[in-house]
Scaffold this active site. Structure first.
Site, PDB file in Angstrom:
ATOM      1  CG  ASN A 132      -1.859   1.136   1.284  1.00 35.75           C
ATOM      2  OD1 ASN A 132      -1.461   2.272   1.044  1.00 35.75           O
ATOM      3  ND2 ASN A 132      -3.111   0.886   1.600  1.00 35.75           N
ATOM      4  CG  HIS A 168       1.853   6.087   4.804  1.00 38.08           C
ATOM      5  ND1 HIS A 168       0.520   6.276   5.015  1.00 38.08           N
ATOM      6  CD2 HIS A 168       2.335   5.522   5.950  1.00 38.08           C
ATOM      7  CE1 HIS A 168       0.197   5.839   6.211  1.00 38.08           C
ATOM      8  NE2 HIS A 168       1.276   5.372   6.811  1.00 38.08           N
ATOM      9  CG  HIS A 210      -8.362   4.030   0.864  1.00 38.45           C
ATOM     10  ND1 HIS A 210      -8.511   3.869   2.222  1.00 38.45           N
ATOM     11  CD2 HIS A 210      -9.600   4.343   0.402  1.00 38.45           C
ATOM     12  CE1 HIS A 210      -9.775   4.064   2.559  1.00 38.45           C
ATOM     13  NE2 HIS A 210     -10.453   4.368   1.472  1.00 38.45           N
ATOM     14  NE  ARG A 263      -9.652   8.222   4.128  1.00 37.20           N
ATOM     15  CZ  ARG A 263      -9.764   7.353   5.138  1.00 37.20           C
ATOM     16  NH1 ARG A 263      -8.922   6.359   5.263  1.00 37.20           N
ATOM     17  NH2 ARG A 263     -10.713   7.497   6.038  1.00 37.20           N
ATOM     18  NE  ARG A 305      -7.925  11.184   5.377  1.00 35.37           N
ATOM     19  CZ  ARG A 305      -8.319  10.577   6.503  1.00 35.37           C
ATOM     20  NH1 ARG A 305      -7.475   9.841   7.183  1.00 35.37           N
ATOM     21  NH2 ARG A 305      -9.543  10.721   6.944  1.00 35.37           N
ATOM     22  CD  GLU A 337      -7.065  -0.320   1.169  1.00 36.34           C
ATOM     23  OE1 GLU A 337      -7.341   0.689   1.841  1.00 36.34           O
ATOM     24  OE2 GLU A 337      -6.158  -1.091   1.452  1.00 36.34           O
ATOM     25  CB  THR A 387      -9.275   1.421   7.150  1.00 36.88           C
ATOM     26  OG1 THR A 387      -8.838   2.090   5.963  1.00 36.88           O
ATOM     27  CG2 THR A 387     -10.623   0.806   6.930  1.00 36.88           C
ATOM     28  CD  GLU A 403      -6.880  -6.357   3.191  1.00 35.18           C
ATOM     29  OE1 GLU A 403      -7.134  -6.002   2.023  1.00 35.18           O
ATOM     30  OE2 GLU A 403      -6.140  -5.719   3.953  1.00 35.18           O
ATOM     31  CG  HIS A 412      -5.285  -1.900   9.387  1.00 40.86           C
ATOM     32  ND1 HIS A 412      -4.858  -1.237  10.506  1.00 40.86           N
ATOM     33  CD2 HIS A 412      -5.818  -0.954   8.573  1.00 40.86           C
ATOM     34  CE1 HIS A 412      -5.141   0.043  10.377  1.00 40.86           C
ATOM     35  NE2 HIS A 412      -5.724   0.253   9.221  1.00 40.86           N
TER      36      HIS A 412
HETATM   37  N1  PXP Z   1      -5.635  -3.261   4.214  1.00 41.15           N
HETATM   38  C1  PXP Z   1      -6.594  -2.296   4.238  1.00 41.15           C
HETATM   39  C2  PXP Z   1      -7.975  -2.670   3.802  1.00 41.15           C
HETATM   40  C3  PXP Z   1      -6.295  -0.983   4.639  1.00 41.15           C
HETATM   41  O1  PXP Z   1      -7.263  -0.055   4.662  1.00 41.15           O
HETATM   42  C4  PXP Z   1      -4.971  -0.671   4.995  1.00 41.15           C
HETATM   43  C5  PXP Z   1      -4.604   0.723   5.394  1.00 41.15           C
HETATM   44  O2  PXP Z   1      -4.804   1.584   4.344  1.00 41.15           O
HETATM   45  C6  PXP Z   1      -4.002  -1.690   4.930  1.00 41.15           C
HETATM   46  C7  PXP Z   1      -4.365  -2.980   4.563  1.00 41.15           C
HETATM   47  C8  PXP Z   1      -2.568  -1.446   5.262  1.00 41.15           C
HETATM   48  O3  PXP Z   1      -2.465  -1.128   6.609  1.00 41.15           O
HETATM   49  P1  PXP Z   1      -1.065  -0.612   7.175  1.00 41.15           P
HETATM   50  O4  PXP Z   1      -0.802   0.707   6.513  1.00 41.15           O
HETATM   51  O5  PXP Z   1      -1.298  -0.508   8.640  1.00 41.15           O
HETATM   52  O6  PXP Z   1      -0.036  -1.628   6.800  1.00 41.15           O
END
Ligand code: PXP
Length: 241
Positions: free
Chosen positions: A7, A10, A43, A45, A49, A70, A101, A151, A190
């Site tokens: 992901n 960031h 993602h 949103r 953001r 996402e 999330t 997931e 997550h």
């Molecule tokens: N899976 C989903 C559905 C998420 O919303 C996120 C965060 O955007 C992640 C995985 C990744 O989480 P993390 O950034 O804590 O690794």
């Protein structure tokens, strides 16, 4: 082997801090893939953001692996998804005030909305995943929507320690086994990092882990390609043990 979805939200968060054109998440796609990512997750949103519409279109073009978008079940974002046609959409809950999330999607409470979103996306040929808590009742309801992937939310596992964490791991294992029995492809994500990912990838028949924060955080020090490669090595070596 358990696949690694990276992901890269960031990277866009840092760019949006200045609202200029760098760092560009599009660059991150190639570096993550060179490091061994099996897929790229972003993602979009509602409040935009971090990831912007332009990123979604460009990343769809640039990604050589798979794009997982996402999104919340809202019409405006569904329209973008239908236009871009990512390989997969992961339906997540979204609150404007949250930092990230916070929990899984409540499929029981929002069944009609989730089911109609799954239908619209699936009919366009997009694979649909639903991000849910490790709860068999939610999994059964997710099954009724026609989604093929779930997931499991690993946030509670990641936030706990000791006995409590063992209990959370057990919940995840039970939920994964239940979902696999129903025919789901099962992913997890997550809060996973270079340490706590080890027990998660040992969950039998897990398809993929989705990781953002810990990889992008480490990339500040070692570079993104190396940060992804280190995560890949941990996943692969854990599975060989
Ligand atoms: N899976 C989903 C559905 C998420 O919303 C996120 C965060 O955007 C992640 C995985 C990744 O989480 P993390 O950034 O804590 O690794």
């Amino acid at each position: 082997m358990v696949k690694l979805g990276v992901n890269i939200d960031h990277v866009a968060t840092v760019r949006q801090a200045r609202r200029i054109n760098e760092p560009d998440p599009v660059y991150a796609v190639t570096l993550a893939e060179l490091g061994g990512a099996d897929g790229i997750t972003i993602h979009l949103r509602e409040d935009r953001r971090h990831i912007q519409d332009r990123d979604v279109y460009l990343i769809k073009e640039v990604a050589k692996t798979r794009l997982n978008l996402e999104m919340a079940c809202v019409n405006e974002i569904i329209e973008v998804a239908l236009d871009v046609k990512p390989d997969m959409c992961t339906l997540v809950p979204e609150k404007r005030e949250e930092v990230t999330t916070e929990g899984g999607l409540d499929v029981i409470q929002n069944f009609d909305l989730v089911a109609s979103t799954v239908k619209r996306l699936s009919e366009a040929g997009i694979e649909v995943s639903i991000f849910i808590d490790p709860d068999t009742k939610q999994i059964d309801k997710a099954f009724e929507t026609g989604a093929k992937v779930i997931e499991l939310h690993t946030g509670r596992y990641a936030d706990t320690k000791g006995e409590e964490q063992k209990m959370e791991l057990k919940r995840l294992k039970v939920a994964a086994a239940h979902a696999i029995d129903k025919g789901f492809k099962v992913s997890a994500g997550h809060g996973l990092n270079y340490i706590n990912v080890r027990d998660i990838v040992k969950i039998p028949m897990l398809y993929e882990v989705n990781i953002g924060h810990s990889i992008i955080g480490r990339s500040i020090f070692v570079g993104l390609k190396e940060a992804v490669s280190q995560m890949k090595s941990i996943i692969n070596s854990t599975l060989k043990c």
